[in-house]
Write an enzyme that holds these catalytic residues in place. Sequence first.
Site, mmCIF file in Angstrom:
data_model
loop_
_atom_site.group_PDB
_atom_site.id
_atom_site.type_symbol
_atom_site.label_atom_id
_atom_site.label_comp_id
_atom_site.label_asym_id
_atom_site.label_seq_id
_atom_site.Cartn_x
_atom_site.Cartn_y
_atom_site.Cartn_z
ATOM 1 N N PHE A 20 0.727 -0.771 0.224
ATOM 2 C CA PHE A 20 -0.244 -0.471 0.380
ATOM 3 C C PHE A 20 1.205 1.025 -0.065
ATOM 4 O O PHE A 20 2.188 1.438 1.245
ATOM 5 C CB PHE A 20 -0.927 0.655 1.123
ATOM 6 C CG PHE A 20 -1.768 1.123 0.977
ATOM 7 C CD1 PHE A 20 -2.761 1.130 0.812
ATOM 8 C CD2 PHE A 20 -1.254 2.272 2.311
ATOM 9 C CE1 PHE A 20 -4.172 1.749 0.537
ATOM 10 C CE2 PHE A 20 -2.183 3.144 2.445
ATOM 11 C CZ PHE A 20 -3.518 3.511 1.625
ATOM 12 N N SER A 45 3.331 -6.564 2.199
ATOM 13 C CA SER A 45 2.300 -5.991 3.581
ATOM 14 C C SER A 45 1.317 -6.422 2.645
ATOM 15 O O SER A 45 0.892 -7.426 2.525
ATOM 16 C CB SER A 45 3.145 -4.674 3.153
ATOM 17 O OG SER A 45 1.699 -3.570 3.914
ATOM 18 N N MET A 46 0.285 -5.013 2.260
ATOM 19 C CA MET A 46 -1.382 -5.356 1.251
ATOM 20 C C MET A 46 -0.981 -5.751 0.107
ATOM 21 O O MET A 46 -1.996 -7.098 -0.459
ATOM 22 C CB MET A 46 -1.546 -3.487 1.133
ATOM 23 C CG MET A 46 -3.266 -3.814 0.419
ATOM 24 S SD MET A 46 -3.272 -2.374 -0.576
ATOM 25 C CE MET A 46 -2.649 -1.812 -1.582
ATOM 26 N N ASP A 75 8.919 -4.950 13.376
ATOM 27 C CA ASP A 75 8.129 -3.863 12.106
ATOM 28 C C ASP A 75 7.310 -2.618 12.886
ATOM 29 O O ASP A 75 6.033 -2.891 13.688
ATOM 30 C CB ASP A 75 6.841 -5.234 11.856
ATOM 31 C CG ASP A 75 6.318 -4.729 10.413
ATOM 32 O OD1 ASP A 75 5.705 -3.409 10.020
ATOM 33 O OD2 ASP A 75 6.175 -5.368 9.400
ATOM 34 N N HIS A 132 9.474 -3.182 8.285
ATOM 35 C CA HIS A 132 8.836 -3.667 7.055
ATOM 36 C C HIS A 132 9.044 -3.909 5.844
ATOM 37 O O HIS A 132 8.530 -5.456 5.579
ATOM 38 C CB HIS A 132 7.660 -2.898 7.012
ATOM 39 C CG HIS A 132 6.224 -3.183 7.005
ATOM 40 N ND1 HIS A 132 5.753 -4.026 7.126
ATOM 41 C CD2 HIS A 132 5.779 -2.330 5.886
ATOM 42 C CE1 HIS A 132 4.679 -4.016 6.060
ATOM 43 N NE2 HIS A 132 4.949 -3.433 5.046
#
Length: 254
Positions: free
Chosen positions: A32, A100-101, A201, A231
Amino acid sequence: MSVRPGAEPYSHDGSREGSGKGATGIVLAHGFTGSPRSMTPWAQHLAGAGYTVRVPRLPGHGTTWQEMNRTRWQDWYAAVDAAFRELDESCDRVFVGGLSMGGALATRLAQEHGPRVRGLMLVNPAYKVEDVRLRALPVLQAVVPSLPGIGNDIKKPGQDEVCYDRVPLKALWSQTKLWATVVRDLPEITQPVLLWHSTDDHVVPASSSALLLSRISSTDVTEKVLHDSYHVATLDHDAPRIFGESVEFIERLS
């Protein structure tokens, strides 16, 4: 609208034996407000191993956060779904992965396409965020266009995922709808899963990966802990480890 330098999609047609352009295809999805830059080194490593690889640029990403605010999770999913369908036509087997996303989008691909997805590779996947401000998001996104950004959470100096310095709130509100949809259907995941998550993270909590592990139905699950990355681990100190272990995972299942 012009794409920022470094945010271009990545595509490579593999040379391994098998039908079509390559025996094994891989779709990787970025996160994202990020861009394909976060996945390109991983994709290049997989291409070097002879695989066919696609890293689409998700709509609204790599340009301006204002443009991203006009997109929704269905638009982002459509981009990775199109890449998957292309490789499913030309490759013997297809793996999907995401950061992530992008991990949530890859998980959705596995839910939608079932056994046509040979395996799932996830780096700090986002299915939830523990931020009290999200409680106000339904109202806030209607009156405030953006908040300060969350990108470039990278321990290794000199790295840049080519991300936005603002979080577009209408897009963030849509991402929460993606999380709800994916989490609801997590028991449908039966494919082999390779999961990496960082001990430090600052974007996605450890409880996100724990949620995945607690609800999926897969019996072939490998969990890897990253101790030297934040992250965006695909651009961090542990990136070579991710790249090598992903090839081992793909080889084992191919």
